[in-house]
Scaffold this active site. Structure first.
Site, PDB file in Angstrom:
ATOM      1  N   GLY A 311      16.563 -17.050  46.262  1.00 10.08           N
ATOM      2  CA  GLY A 311      16.725 -15.694  46.176  1.00 10.08           C
ATOM      3  C   GLY A 311      16.803 -15.321  44.654  1.00 10.08           C
ATOM      4  O   GLY A 311      16.465 -15.909  43.766  1.00 10.08           O
ATOM      5  N   GLU A 312      17.531 -13.731  44.650  1.00 11.49           N
ATOM      6  CA  GLU A 312      17.888 -13.363  43.242  1.00 11.49           C
ATOM      7  C   GLU A 312      16.675 -12.880  42.751  1.00 11.49           C
ATOM      8  O   GLU A 312      16.898 -12.425  41.472  1.00 11.49           O
ATOM      9  CB  GLU A 312      18.721 -14.401  42.441  1.00 11.49           C
TER      10      GLU A 312
END
Length: 346
Positions: A311-312
């Site tokens: 993610g991120e």
């Protein structure tokens, strides 16, 4: 709720873009997906000479009430700790943004902690985490609308800097649960095929997560409105990303879509305004089990398959150099005529 004026790209330009790509000094189609990407970016920007300027990755962070039901190995406290980590550098998204020239924008959408905003984190906190959707709505429709507005405003401000390409990331323990339910509601894929390991659940943990999410669906006591259902199971950071995506499309930005959670956000954005899909490039297929099924449902082809599931915005930023190569190709390669090379095909 705020409406978005997202124009469909004028299709007449596609023929000219394809002609330009086909007349570069190479066999037709020999640069594969680079050719597709160059045409897509040209269509988004409505030009035969597209450009990528001032890339940004906007990372929204928030907590989820459903985490109390043991649906993640990551405790709620990690959201706050990681947001602080992002702000001082040293996390996964930090080195990738540094490597590829992205400005990282950090937004507190609803972290369940008192956040220190002195390191540049933007305060757009809607609440201290969503409520537990096993028992009640995670957020109200009014809060949903506030998140859409907040996400859109962030992107509106970024666009004023001259940004032409944007990606979105998230931090929020439990948000694969919200994503799985959104996927199920909007695609009719069986819930069990939408639920995966998230931050690292084992087989028993995945079974428990599926059981909790099914009970949450069975316990739904809101109206038949699909919008209310999306809000009921959503996350503050996810809905802000939806608002950001819609605003980015209105501003004719290239949107690099990250992994499972951001793909679910794009699915919701496309429910609110289908034209947003014309501005999206899907960066990768990740290891979260529902992601490939979701991409297939949306009939889109990702650039990378690296087994990512952090993610991120990491997958989106990783894919950026491929998009950049596509733009360089259409702008910097000679045509057969200019290069004085015989064109040996029709």
């Amino acid at each position: 709720m705020r409406s978005f004026d997202i124009k469909k790209p004028e299709e007449q330009l596609r023929i000219k873009l394809k002609e330009k790509v086909d007349n570069l000094t190479k066999p037709k189609g020999s640069l594969g997906m680079l050719e597709e990407l160059a045409i897509r970016v040209g269509m988004i920007q409505q030009t035969l000479s597209p450009s990528l300027r001032k890339p940004h990755n906007v990372l929204f962070a928030a907590d989820h009430g459903i985490i109390d039901e043991g649906v993640s190995v990551s405790p709620k406290s990690v959201t706050h700790e990681q947001l602080k980590h992002f702000s001082i550098g040293g996390a996964g998204i930090n080195f990738l943004c540094d490597q590829h020239g992205f400005r990282l924008v950090l937004v507190d959408a609803g972290v369940d902690a008192d956040v220190d905003y002195s390191n540049g984190i933007i305060n757009r906190k809607i609440g201290f985490g969503t409520r537990n959707f096993l028992h009640q709505a995670a957020m109200s429709v009014k809060e949903f609308e506030s998140c859409i507005e907040a996400g859109a405003k962030i992107v509106e401000e970024i666009s004023e800097s001259g940004c032409k390409v944007i990606s979105f990331g998230e931090m929020g323990s439990g948000n694969t649960s919200s994503s799985a339910i959104w996927m199920h509601l909007l695609s009719n894929v069986a819930l069990k095929d939408c639920v995966g390991a998230g931050a690292g659940l084992d087989t028993k943990g995945i079974e428990r997560k599926l059981d909790v999410l099914q009970k949450a669906l069975d316990n739904y006591s809101g109206s038949a409105s699909l919008l209310e259902k999306i809000a009921w199971y959503g996350g503050y950071e996810m809905v802000m990303a939806v608002g950001g995506m819609l605003e980015a499309a209105e501003k004719k930005m290239v949107i690099l879509v990250d992994g499972f959670i951001m793909t679910a956000c794009m699915l919701v954005a496309s429910y609110l305004n289908p034209n947003v899909m014309d501005y999206a490039i899907f960066s990768h297929v990740g290891d979260e089990s529902g992601h490939k099924r979701l991409l297939d449902f949306m009939n889109v082809k990702p650039i990378l398959n690296l087994g990512l599931r952090l993610g991120e915005g990491t997958g989106a930023v990783c894919a950026y150099p491929i998009v950049e190569s596509a733009v360089r190709m259409i702008n910097e390669m000679d045509s057969f005529q200019k290069g004085e090379v015989t064109k040996y095909f029709e």
